[in-house]
Design a protein around this motif. Structure first.
Motif, PDB file in Angstrom:
ATOM      1  N   LEU A 191      -4.564   1.187  -4.344  1.00  0.00           N
ATOM      2  CA  LEU A 191      -3.738   1.927  -3.380  1.00  0.00           C
ATOM      3  C   LEU A 191      -3.279   1.029  -2.244  1.00  0.00           C
ATOM      4  O   LEU A 191      -2.142   1.123  -1.782  1.00  0.00           O
ATOM      5  CB  LEU A 191      -4.522   3.121  -2.830  1.00  0.00           C
ATOM      6  CG  LEU A 191      -4.708   4.280  -3.783  1.00  0.00           C
ATOM      7  CD1 LEU A 191      -5.664   5.309  -3.181  1.00  0.00           C
ATOM      8  CD2 LEU A 191      -3.383   4.930  -4.107  1.00  0.00           C
ATOM      9  N   ALA A 223      -0.533  -1.111  -3.621  1.00  0.00           N
ATOM     10  CA  ALA A 223       0.668  -0.298  -3.818  1.00  0.00           C
ATOM     11  C   ALA A 223       1.376  -0.044  -2.491  1.00  0.00           C
ATOM     12  O   ALA A 223       2.608  -0.065  -2.424  1.00  0.00           O
ATOM     13  CB  ALA A 223       0.300   1.025  -4.488  1.00  0.00           C
ATOM     14  N   LEU A 224       0.590   0.195  -1.448  1.00  0.00           N
ATOM     15  CA  LEU A 224       1.186   0.395  -0.132  1.00  0.00           C
ATOM     16  C   LEU A 224       1.907  -0.861   0.320  1.00  0.00           C
ATOM     17  O   LEU A 224       3.033  -0.798   0.835  1.00  0.00           O
ATOM     18  CB  LEU A 224       0.102   0.794   0.869  1.00  0.00           C
ATOM     19  CG  LEU A 224       0.562   1.067   2.289  1.00  0.00           C
ATOM     20  CD1 LEU A 224       1.484   2.275   2.321  1.00  0.00           C
ATOM     21  CD2 LEU A 224      -0.630   1.289   3.186  1.00  0.00           C
TER      22      LEU A 224
END
Length: 126
Positions: free
Chosen positions: A77, A80-81
């Motif tokens: 995550l 991905a950010l």
């Protein structure tokens, strides 16, 4: 006289593509894995069954799967950010390990702190 080829960007993808693409990717990965397992003289169906039972077979297996998957999911995550912000981050695994080492150092060095303060400090250092 030759054929002239032009490439044009589509305004939006076909409506069936977003749900179908992950399913096809998973199917292709399973087929390629089955090919590798067959080359190793192993029954792919039996191997896949053992993987599923080992990961989800009982409550203990499921809890161990979740314990081991949580740091990887959180790292994914974070990457991905960064990618979403168009920032190229290739050090996610190292960041995970350095954060784990920092949090472990705090936990082992400051054993006399109250638990809520210790956990907050571990999160901060990690």
């Amino acid at each position: 006289m030759g054929v002239r080829l032009t490439l044009q960007k589509r305004v939006e993808p076909s409506p069936w593509l977003p749900p179908l693409l992950p399913l096809l990717s998973i199917l292709l990965a399973l087929l390629l894995g089955a090919g590798v397992l067959s080359l190793a003289h192993t029954d792919p169906w039996e191997a896949y069954r053992e993987m599923v039972v080992g990961a989800f077979g009982d409550l203990y297996a499921l809890s161990e799967t979740l314990v081991k998957a949580t740091p990887l999911v959180l790292t994914g995550l974070g990457v991905a950010l960064a990618f979403r912000m168009r920032f190229w981050n290739i050090g996610a695994e190292g960041q995970l390990y350095m954060g784990a080492m920092g949090a472990t150092w705090v936990a082992l060095s400051y054993t006399d702190l109250p638990a809520p303060l210790l956990q907050a400090l571990m999160l901060l250092v990690g």
